[in-house]
Write a protein that holds these residues in place. Sequence first.
Motif, PDB file in Angstrom:
ATOM      1  N   SER A  31       0.853  -1.179   0.000  1.00  0.00           N
ATOM      2  CA  SER A  31       0.000   0.000   0.000  1.00  0.00           C
ATOM      3  C   SER A  31       0.887   1.227   0.000  1.00  0.00           C
ATOM      4  O   SER A  31       1.735   1.395   0.881  1.00  0.00           O
ATOM      5  N   LEU A  33       1.376   5.251   0.271  1.00  0.00           N
ATOM      6  CA  LEU A  33       0.766   6.416   0.897  1.00  0.00           C
ATOM      7  C   LEU A  33       1.397   7.690   0.369  1.00  0.00           C
ATOM      8  O   LEU A  33       2.594   7.745   0.115  1.00  0.00           O
ATOM      9  N   GLU A  86      -2.913   1.469   6.838  1.00  0.00           N
ATOM     10  CA  GLU A  86      -4.103   2.063   7.468  1.00  0.00           C
ATOM     11  C   GLU A  86      -3.759   2.593   8.861  1.00  0.00           C
ATOM     12  O   GLU A  86      -4.185   3.683   9.243  1.00  0.00           O
ATOM     13  N   ILE A  89      -1.831   5.819   8.514  1.00  0.00           N
ATOM     14  CA  ILE A  89      -2.694   6.943   8.145  1.00  0.00           C
ATOM     15  C   ILE A  89      -3.385   7.498   9.384  1.00  0.00           C
ATOM     16  O   ILE A  89      -3.387   8.711   9.625  1.00  0.00           O
ATOM     17  N   THR A  90      -3.970   6.620  10.183  1.00  0.00           N
ATOM     18  CA  THR A  90      -4.709   7.092  11.360  1.00  0.00           C
ATOM     19  C   THR A  90      -3.785   7.736  12.390  1.00  0.00           C
ATOM     20  O   THR A  90      -4.180   8.692  13.062  1.00  0.00           O
ATOM     21  N   ASP A  93      -1.555  11.161  10.160  1.00  0.00           N
ATOM     22  CA  ASP A  93      -2.260  12.246   9.487  1.00  0.00           C
ATOM     23  C   ASP A  93      -2.559  13.371  10.477  1.00  0.00           C
ATOM     24  O   ASP A  93      -3.169  13.151  11.525  1.00  0.00           O
ATOM     25  N   PHE A 103       0.142  15.632   6.058  1.00  0.00           N
ATOM     26  CA  PHE A 103      -1.119  15.033   5.650  1.00  0.00           C
ATOM     27  C   PHE A 103      -0.807  13.700   4.993  1.00  0.00           C
ATOM     28  O   PHE A 103       0.032  13.633   4.094  1.00  0.00           O
ATOM     29  N   VAL A 104      -1.483  12.649   5.440  1.00  0.00           N
ATOM     30  CA  VAL A 104      -1.206  11.305   4.947  1.00  0.00           C
ATOM     31  C   VAL A 104      -2.493  10.687   4.431  1.00  0.00           C
ATOM     32  O   VAL A 104      -3.526  10.730   5.096  1.00  0.00           O
ATOM     33  N   ASP A 105      -2.432  10.121   3.230  1.00  0.00           N
ATOM     34  CA  ASP A 105      -3.577   9.437   2.631  1.00  0.00           C
ATOM     35  C   ASP A 105      -3.053   8.429   1.615  1.00  0.00           C
ATOM     36  O   ASP A 105      -1.867   8.448   1.276  1.00  0.00           O
ATOM     37  N   TYR A 106      -3.940   7.569   1.126  1.00  0.00           N
ATOM     38  CA  TYR A 106      -3.527   6.624   0.092  1.00  0.00           C
ATOM     39  C   TYR A 106      -3.141   7.390  -1.170  1.00  0.00           C
ATOM     40  O   TYR A 106      -3.801   8.366  -1.537  1.00  0.00           O
ATOM     41  N   LYS A 108      -2.855   8.162  -5.032  1.00  0.00           N
ATOM     42  CA  LYS A 108      -3.715   7.913  -6.193  1.00  0.00           C
ATOM     43  C   LYS A 108      -2.847   7.404  -7.338  1.00  0.00           C
ATOM     44  O   LYS A 108      -1.734   7.879  -7.518  1.00  0.00           O
TER      45      LYS A 108
END
Length: 129
Positions: A31, A33, A86, A89-90, A93, A103-106, A108
């Motif tokens: 995954s 990020l 995951e 991220i939690t 972020d 800022f952390v997210d998957y 794209k």
Amino acid sequence: MAALRRLITGNPKHSSLIPPTLLIFRRGIASKLFVGGLSFYTTEKGLLDAFSQYGQVMEAKIVTDRVSGKSKGFGFVTYACEDEAEKAITQMDGRALNGRVIFVDYAKPTSNLGGSPIARGPPDPITKN
């Protein structure tokens, strides 16, 4: 999209046409990020150290300017499994790293359309009423 799905799941003789990263994401093995808002002083080792406490980090990459070599203020972290990503991220972020809130997210997926933008021609003439 259906043809791509057939390539991924169906015919093994065409598997060499698919980039390995797409296969990794398809299988759920890794995954990736996106990490934004990085300090310009954050190094790839610093990014790796900050995120490795949440799982096995396969890669930590900071995007740099081609000409100057300076950080553009964002990067990517790739985890070995989705659960670890995951959790990162939690936990990460909105937290501070090297004095900046990140800022952390998957990430794209990128589309390699290439080329220059489509020309639209001259503007429409202005008509007065």
